[in-house]
Structures are given as C-alpha cells and as structure tokens.
Motif scaffolding. Sequence first.
Motif, PDB file in Angstrom:
ATOM      1  N   UNK A   1      34.196 -44.251 -34.591  1.00 48.43           N
ATOM      2  CA  UNK A   1      35.292 -43.274 -34.636  1.00 48.43           C
ATOM      3  C   UNK A   1      36.685 -43.928 -34.584  1.00 48.43           C
ATOM      4  N   UNK A   2      37.447 -43.760 -35.691  1.00 45.42           N
ATOM      5  CA  UNK A   2      38.867 -44.104 -35.622  1.00 45.42           C
ATOM      6  C   UNK A   2      39.586 -43.001 -34.848  1.00 45.42           C
ATOM      7  N   UNK A   3      40.897 -43.103 -34.689  1.00 42.56           N
ATOM      8  CA  UNK A   3      41.541 -42.138 -33.780  1.00 42.56           C
ATOM      9  C   UNK A   3      41.575 -40.729 -34.346  1.00 42.56           C
ATOM     10  N   UNK A   4      41.554 -40.581 -35.674  1.00 44.79           N
ATOM     11  CA  UNK A   4      41.465 -39.225 -36.241  1.00 44.79           C
ATOM     12  C   UNK A   4      40.088 -38.629 -35.939  1.00 44.79           C
ATOM     13  N   UNK A   5      39.071 -39.423 -36.152  1.00 44.16           N
ATOM     14  CA  UNK A   5      37.698 -38.951 -35.888  1.00 44.16           C
ATOM     15  C   UNK A   5      37.502 -38.673 -34.402  1.00 44.16           C
TER      16      UNK A   5
ATOM     17  N   UNK B   1      39.783 -37.585 -32.344  1.00 42.93           N
ATOM     18  CA  UNK B   1      40.418 -36.292 -32.054  1.00 42.93           C
ATOM     19  C   UNK B   1      39.481 -35.156 -32.499  1.00 42.93           C
ATOM     20  N   UNK B   2      38.907 -35.302 -33.691  1.00 40.18           N
ATOM     21  CA  UNK B   2      38.022 -34.244 -34.209  1.00 40.18           C
ATOM     22  C   UNK B   2      36.811 -34.059 -33.284  1.00 40.18           C
ATOM     23  N   UNK B   3      36.219 -35.154 -32.838  1.00 39.95           N
ATOM     24  CA  UNK B   3      35.040 -35.042 -31.966  1.00 39.95           C
ATOM     25  C   UNK B   3      35.412 -34.427 -30.613  1.00 39.95           C
TER      26      UNK B   3
ATOM     27  N   UNK C   1      27.269 -36.868 -31.685  1.00 41.47           N
ATOM     28  CA  UNK C   1      26.910 -35.563 -32.262  1.00 41.47           C
ATOM     29  C   UNK C   1      27.282 -34.498 -31.227  1.00 41.47           C
ATOM     30  N   UNK C   2      28.338 -33.734 -31.479  1.00 40.57           N
ATOM     31  CA  UNK C   2      28.813 -32.826 -30.425  1.00 40.57           C
ATOM     32  C   UNK C   2      27.760 -31.816 -29.978  1.00 40.57           C
ATOM     33  N   UNK C   3      26.959 -31.316 -30.914  1.00 39.81           N
ATOM     34  CA  UNK C   3      25.930 -30.336 -30.544  1.00 39.81           C
ATOM     35  C   UNK C   3      24.899 -30.965 -29.609  1.00 39.81           C
ATOM     36  N   UNK C   4      24.480 -32.166 -29.946  1.00 37.91           N
ATOM     37  CA  UNK C   4      23.479 -32.859 -29.131  1.00 37.91           C
ATOM     38  C   UNK C   4      24.057 -33.212 -27.748  1.00 37.91           C
TER      39      UNK C   4
END
Length: 266
Positions: A19-23, A25-27, A248-251
Amino acid sequence: MTAKPARKPLVAGNWKMHNNHFEAIALTQKLAFTLVDRDFVATDIAVLPPFTDLRSVQTLIEGDRLRLLWGAQDVSEHEDGAYTGDISARMLAKLGCQFVLAGHSERRQYHHEDDALINAKVKRILDRAMTPILCVGESLEVRRAGGYLELVQAQLDGGLDGLTAAQVAGMVVAYEPVWAIGTGEVATPEDAQEVCQAVRKRISAVHGDATATGTRILYGGSVKADNMPAIMAEPDIDGALVGGASLDPGEFVGICRYRNPRGASP
Ligand code: PEP
C-alpha cells in the motif's frame, strides 16, 4: 493462569510492504466505514502501515476522530544521528504511533536482527511512551526438532532484558510461528495456546503474576475470520497479529468481530 477478562483483546494489522499512501487512505477509510463504536469498545484495533503511509493514516484517523489505533513495523535502535534510511522512535512518537513491532520474523530473517538488537529497539519504543509488540516464534526446523518452547523463551528473555515489571505488564508479545506466517498453515489453537501459556508463565517467573496477568499475548500466523474464534477461545491468547488478511477490509473486520462469526458487530 486462566483469567482473561482484564486484558482487552488487540487485533493489529501488519500491512508489511503493501500500500502506497493513497492506497493506505482508501483501506483505512474502508475500515472506518465498517467498524462501529461497539467494535472498538470490545477490541483494540490497530493498523501498522509502512513508514511512508503513517502521516496519511494519522491525519485521516485524527481528522475524522476514528477510534482506530496505528503504529509502525520497525524502528531504529539509535536515538538519532547519521543512520541513513533509519527511522527513530522520536519520529514515530511524533506521528502519534501507539504501537511499534520489534523482532518480526521477517526482520530477524532478512535483516539478521538478533535478540540484543531487538531488545535495544524495545527500549527505544518504551522510552518514547509507545507500546512494543515483541514478536517471537520458531522456524519449522525447530518445531520439528521439538525445541520450540526453549527457543521462544530465549527470544522472550532477550527481548525483555533489563525491562521493569511495569514496562513488561504494558507490553504486547506476539507468538508467531515462522512456519505459519503467510503460508496459509495456521497453528492449531492448542499449539498456539501451549506457547502463549509458556510465554505468560515465563513472564510470571521473572516479573511475578501481576505482571504476567497484564501482558497481552497475541497469536499471529495465517489468521483469518474463520479460524479466529477458536484461537480466541484459548485462555492465554489475547488477540491476533494479522498479516495478509489485514489487507482485505472485509476479512480484517471479520477477524475483529470474532465473537460473532457471521461478522455482525458485537
Ligand atoms: C505477520 O506478518 O505478522 C503475519 C502473521 O502474517 P500472516 O497473517 O499473513 O501469516
């Protein structure tokens, strides 16, 4: 020693070099959309992003007053100075980190970190009022040869050397058998409990029962939402250090909601 209630469970997501910093933030936003106050009341939930993401994650969590905790995956053993590429505990504390990993098996394996170095890092983390998550765990060869309890005890003694009982009581120890990390092969709950209990007994022998009762001991190694309930049923396991499944946010939310295997908030 089976009393568990005083120790609030902790689930920490080790994002490793993802994860870069954009990813990032999204996570973090996806976690924030899903987790509710009741989740945080029941369990401390932390993310451990790469260094380059920490400022973005901190800004999002603080700005939106999220109840997520955050921390780093490593720290320098030095206070400051000419150590190109290193990151100090002072820098991490300034970024609001509550937790810092020390002695993850990937650092031991790929960066040749030994117990003395890990101990120096643990002390830096404590000096800056952050909580070390000291990782211990045996390789497959050691597990097969049968000396895993002795090895984990040596890692524990080395990592905690010179600390006070109060410092140890506030710490987190993560038992992560190397053969279960990222392999999909999870230790049985009984195997995990055997080592986590031995860790607590050792802390009790060195620092007394009250200290050992305070220290949170996590299991890590291919934890998923479906194996977490059985792991958490063990008396000496107070949470999980989660690698792959934390991306994986759901997991990850399912792991945090282990009390309800269908994933509803507690
Ligand atoms: C880890 O990296 O600490 C870990 C436990 O990884 P995984 O969950 O992917 O096995």
